[in-house]
Design a protein around this motif. Sequence first.
Motif, PDB file in Angstrom:
ATOM      1  N   ASP A 159      -7.252 -12.678   7.431  1.00  0.00           N
ATOM      2  CA  ASP A 159      -8.241 -13.739   7.228  1.00  0.00           C
ATOM      3  C   ASP A 159      -7.815 -14.691   6.114  1.00  0.00           C
ATOM      4  OD1 ASP A 159      -9.645 -12.497   9.224  1.00  0.00           O
ATOM      5  OD2 ASP A 159     -11.120 -11.559   7.882  1.00  0.00           O
ATOM      6  N   ASN A 160      -7.262 -14.138   5.041  1.00  0.00           N
ATOM      7  CA  ASN A 160      -6.805 -14.980   3.939  1.00  0.00           C
ATOM      8  C   ASN A 160      -5.649 -15.873   4.368  1.00  0.00           C
ATOM      9  OD1 ASN A 160      -8.682 -13.924   2.175  1.00  0.00           O
ATOM     10  ND2 ASN A 160      -7.266 -12.451   1.253  1.00  0.00           N
ATOM     11  N   ALA A 161      -4.709 -15.310   5.126  1.00  0.00           N
ATOM     12  CA  ALA A 161      -3.555 -16.089   5.586  1.00  0.00           C
ATOM     13  C   ALA A 161      -3.995 -17.222   6.504  1.00  0.00           C
ATOM     14  CB  ALA A 161      -2.565 -15.178   6.301  1.00  0.00           C
ATOM     15  N   ARG A 162      -4.910 -16.925   7.406  1.00  0.00           N
ATOM     16  CA  ARG A 162      -5.391 -17.964   8.324  1.00  0.00           C
ATOM     17  C   ARG A 162      -6.148 -19.054   7.577  1.00  0.00           C
ATOM     18  NH1 ARG A 162      -7.686 -14.309  13.438  1.00  0.00           N
ATOM     19  NH2 ARG A 162      -5.643 -13.563  14.179  1.00  0.00           N
ATOM     20  N   GLN A 163      -6.972 -18.652   6.649  1.00  0.00           N
ATOM     21  CA  GLN A 163      -7.772 -19.616   5.890  1.00  0.00           C
ATOM     22  C   GLN A 163      -6.886 -20.543   5.065  1.00  0.00           C
ATOM     23  OE1 GLN A 163     -10.673 -17.796   3.353  1.00  0.00           O
ATOM     24  NE2 GLN A 163     -11.295 -19.705   2.387  1.00  0.00           N
ATOM     25  N   ARG A 164      -5.821 -19.991   4.491  1.00  0.00           N
ATOM     26  CA  ARG A 164      -4.950 -20.782   3.618  1.00  0.00           C
ATOM     27  C   ARG A 164      -3.795 -21.442   4.358  1.00  0.00           C
ATOM     28  NH1 ARG A 164      -5.113 -15.786  -0.641  1.00  0.00           N
ATOM     29  NH2 ARG A 164      -7.026 -16.394  -1.722  1.00  0.00           N
ATOM     30  N   GLY A 165      -3.668 -21.142   5.639  1.00  0.00           N
ATOM     31  CA  GLY A 165      -2.591 -21.732   6.405  1.00  0.00           C
ATOM     32  C   GLY A 165      -1.221 -21.186   6.044  1.00  0.00           C
ATOM     33  N   THR A 166      -1.184 -19.937   5.571  1.00  0.00           N
ATOM     34  CA  THR A 166       0.096 -19.299   5.224  1.00  0.00           C
ATOM     35  C   THR A 166       0.754 -18.770   6.490  1.00  0.00           C
ATOM     36  OG1 THR A 166      -0.830 -18.653   3.073  1.00  0.00           O
ATOM     37  CG2 THR A 166       1.199 -17.541   3.800  1.00  0.00           C
ATOM     38  N   PRO A 167       1.976 -19.208   6.786  1.00  0.00           N
ATOM     39  CA  PRO A 167       2.590 -18.855   8.074  1.00  0.00           C
ATOM     40  C   PRO A 167       3.018 -17.401   8.203  1.00  0.00           C
ATOM     41  CG  PRO A 167       4.138 -20.086   6.711  1.00  0.00           C
ATOM     42  CD  PRO A 167       2.829 -20.114   5.987  1.00  0.00           C
ATOM     43  N   LEU A 168       3.346 -16.736   7.081  1.00  0.00           N
ATOM     44  CA  LEU A 168       3.850 -15.366   7.133  1.00  0.00           C
ATOM     45  C   LEU A 168       3.029 -14.469   6.207  1.00  0.00           C
ATOM     46  CD1 LEU A 168       7.700 -16.062   7.002  1.00  0.00           C
ATOM     47  CD2 LEU A 168       6.353 -15.425   9.021  1.00  0.00           C
ATOM     48  N   ALA A 169       2.579 -13.350   6.737  1.00  0.00           N
ATOM     49  CA  ALA A 169       1.842 -12.374   5.937  1.00  0.00           C
ATOM     50  C   ALA A 169       2.429 -10.994   6.232  1.00  0.00           C
ATOM     51  CB  ALA A 169       0.353 -12.404   6.271  1.00  0.00           C
ATOM     52  N   TYR A 170       2.994 -10.392   5.207  1.00  0.00           N
ATOM     53  CA  TYR A 170       3.673  -9.103   5.385  1.00  0.00           C
ATOM     54  C   TYR A 170       2.864  -7.976   4.760  1.00  0.00           C
ATOM     55  CZ  TYR A 170       7.872 -11.691   6.735  1.00  0.00           C
ATOM     56  OH  TYR A 170       8.755 -12.510   7.364  1.00  0.00           O
ATOM     57  N   PHE A 171       2.825  -6.861   5.470  1.00  0.00           N
ATOM     58  CA  PHE A 171       2.127  -5.668   5.000  1.00  0.00           C
ATOM     59  C   PHE A 171       3.183  -4.594   4.741  1.00  0.00           C
ATOM     60  CE2 PHE A 171      -1.151  -2.378   4.954  1.00  0.00           C
ATOM     61  CZ  PHE A 171      -2.246  -3.074   4.444  1.00  0.00           C
ATOM     62  N   HIS A 172       3.318  -4.169   3.484  1.00  0.00           N
ATOM     63  CA  HIS A 172       4.323  -3.181   3.078  1.00  0.00           C
ATOM     64  C   HIS A 172       3.657  -1.820   2.921  1.00  0.00           C
ATOM     65  CE1 HIS A 172       7.310  -6.332   1.674  1.00  0.00           C
ATOM     66  NE2 HIS A 172       6.180  -7.037   1.669  1.00  0.00           N
ATOM     67  N   VAL A 173       4.215  -0.798   3.515  1.00  0.00           N
ATOM     68  CA  VAL A 173       3.664   0.554   3.402  1.00  0.00           C
ATOM     69  C   VAL A 173       4.762   1.539   3.045  1.00  0.00           C
ATOM     70  CG1 VAL A 173       1.720   0.157   4.962  1.00  0.00           C
ATOM     71  CG2 VAL A 173       3.915   0.915   5.904  1.00  0.00           C
ATOM     72  N   ALA A 174       4.352   2.643   2.426  1.00  0.00           N
ATOM     73  CA  ALA A 174       5.308   3.662   1.981  1.00  0.00           C
ATOM     74  C   ALA A 174       5.538   4.751   3.022  1.00  0.00           C
ATOM     75  CB  ALA A 174       4.828   4.292   0.678  1.00  0.00           C
ATOM     76  N   LYS A 204       0.846  -1.191   0.000  1.00  0.00           N
ATOM     77  CA  LYS A 204       0.000   0.000   0.000  1.00  0.00           C
ATOM     78  C   LYS A 204       0.886   1.247   0.000  1.00  0.00           C
ATOM     79  CE  LYS A 204      -3.801  -2.398   0.390  1.00  0.00           C
ATOM     80  NZ  LYS A 204      -4.594  -2.650  -0.834  1.00  0.00           N
ATOM     81  N   ALA A 205       0.656   2.104  -0.981  1.00  0.00           N
ATOM     82  CA  ALA A 205       1.415   3.355  -1.062  1.00  0.00           C
ATOM     83  C   ALA A 205       0.485   4.543  -0.819  1.00  0.00           C
ATOM     84  CB  ALA A 205       2.093   3.477  -2.420  1.00  0.00           C
ATOM     85  N   TYR A 206      -0.386   4.423   0.167  1.00  0.00           N
ATOM     86  CA  TYR A 206      -1.338   5.492   0.472  1.00  0.00           C
ATOM     87  C   TYR A 206      -0.627   6.735   1.000  1.00  0.00           C
ATOM     88  CZ  TYR A 206      -4.991   1.813   0.464  1.00  0.00           C
ATOM     89  OH  TYR A 206      -5.832   0.791   0.138  1.00  0.00           O
ATOM     90  N   LYS A 207      -1.272   7.884   0.797  1.00  0.00           N
ATOM     91  CA  LYS A 207      -0.799   9.107   1.439  1.00  0.00           C
ATOM     92  C   LYS A 207      -1.140   9.109   2.926  1.00  0.00           C
ATOM     93  CE  LYS A 207      -1.354  12.121  -2.624  1.00  0.00           C
ATOM     94  NZ  LYS A 207      -2.005  13.347  -3.128  1.00  0.00           N
ATOM     95  N   ASP A 208      -2.266   8.517   3.251  1.00  0.00           N
ATOM     96  CA  ASP A 208      -2.757   8.508   4.631  1.00  0.00           C
ATOM     97  C   ASP A 208      -1.813   7.718   5.520  1.00  0.00           C
ATOM     98  OD1 ASP A 208      -4.386   8.654   6.905  1.00  0.00           O
ATOM     99  OD2 ASP A 208      -6.214   8.470   5.704  1.00  0.00           O
ATOM    100  N   THR A 209      -1.592   8.199   6.732  1.00  0.00           N
ATOM    101  CA  THR A 209      -0.714   7.491   7.674  1.00  0.00           C
ATOM    102  C   THR A 209      -1.484   6.850   8.824  1.00  0.00           C
ATOM    103  OG1 THR A 209      -0.321   9.492   8.989  1.00  0.00           O
ATOM    104  CG2 THR A 209       1.201   9.049   7.160  1.00  0.00           C
TER     105      THR A 209
END
Length: 438
Positions: A88-103, A69-74
């Motif tokens: 929710d998607n990570a838990r449903q699919r059993g994905t161990p790592l979910a990273y959120f990238h921000v600008a 996400k490259a939003y202006k909002d902080t």
Amino acid sequence: MAVAPQVFPHTAISTWSGFVYQGKLALYHCLKMMSSDYEANRDLKLQLESQDDFAIFRHQQCLSMHQVKAYKDTRFSAYSDGITTQRDNARQRGTPLAYFHVAREVTNIPATFEADYVPVRFYTYPIPLDVDGNVTQSFCPLNQVDIFIQNELSSLLVNVAGQPAWKNFIVANIQNTLEAIVNSKVIITHSKIHESARHQAAIAASEFIEFSELYGVIEADDYAPFENEAFFLSRLQIDIGTYYQEFCERQDGLSQAACQKLDDYLAAITALDAEGMKAFLRATMPHKKGRFNTLGEFKDQSLDRDAMRLGMFTIFWKLVQAACNEGSGVAFSWLSDGIFYYPTGIHHAAEHQESICHDIMQQAISEGVECLFECGALITSAIGRPSISDVLVGIDATEGVDTAEHELLRENRIGNYKKVAMVSLINVPESLKDAEPD
């Protein structure tokens, strides 16, 4: 970034404006994975726009998913919906790592964030001025992502991959080659999804980049073969996408409808093949002088930041959607009262009109650029002129042809020039101006 239909309560969002940033962050993470275990991670693959904005797979197993996400909002509230969906998607699919990238640094993060949103975490980056990389930040500014990539790549080449020392002198070239691979896949995936947003997951599920392709670049003995038309097309797409992101960053009044219109333009531009890109740049940058036979020459001489931000994208924003007319050498045009209007990147002030007209005509004559001269008007940011042909003094319209053909050719060319006008953005017909509020 992912382009499935969404509701954005905080700000208008352009789904295409961050595609370059997304690709760079995906490359950065791939380099980090290569550095963490160089030999063991050769079998990894990068997936785009399916599990998330991008994801890392080993065989059929998703090791990590990443949202960008490259939003202006902080404020955290601007990101909470996206974080919740990723969780929710990570838990449903059993994905161990979910990273959120921000600008930008996110504020007001709840004290219970880790417990509430596991396995989601904000991706961390080294602070550029911290040489040892011991201090990190949980955001990556748009203007720092290249620094992160270059530093990671340099370290990988020397400390991990055991590559010869000469490669450290061409880190930028290697980065460009790697980005071209990632960007090409991002463009293909975005374009497919743009045409059919409803089927995003199905379209993107098979869009992988094998890490072996990235390893091949890292370990190459010669980089000249990589610098082909496909490479320069990708570099032009990256430049145009970067300028578009900068344009969107600077606009506070873009409505969602305006974002969609501009996204449509960018999707069409980035879908151009090599010959289409050449034609587009010749038509929209007619004042740029040079012998543009290859995309590499266009890359070096024709495209510039201000021409896109202050000229092209501003024109696209202020006017209604342009059409692509069959049989025309120009990618976009408007038709009003029998006159075709063509967008350009000419953003110079009115006092420069004499030299701009001279450059357009000189370029058209010397390089045989005929695509603009279709009896219409060139839209500029500030220059208005009924004809560009009154600067013919000092220009030889017959240069390079047999003497017997001189007079007829001169007459035909000058006749065409007299029919080409320039019109400033403010003076285009009212019927072409977008009714959307600024």
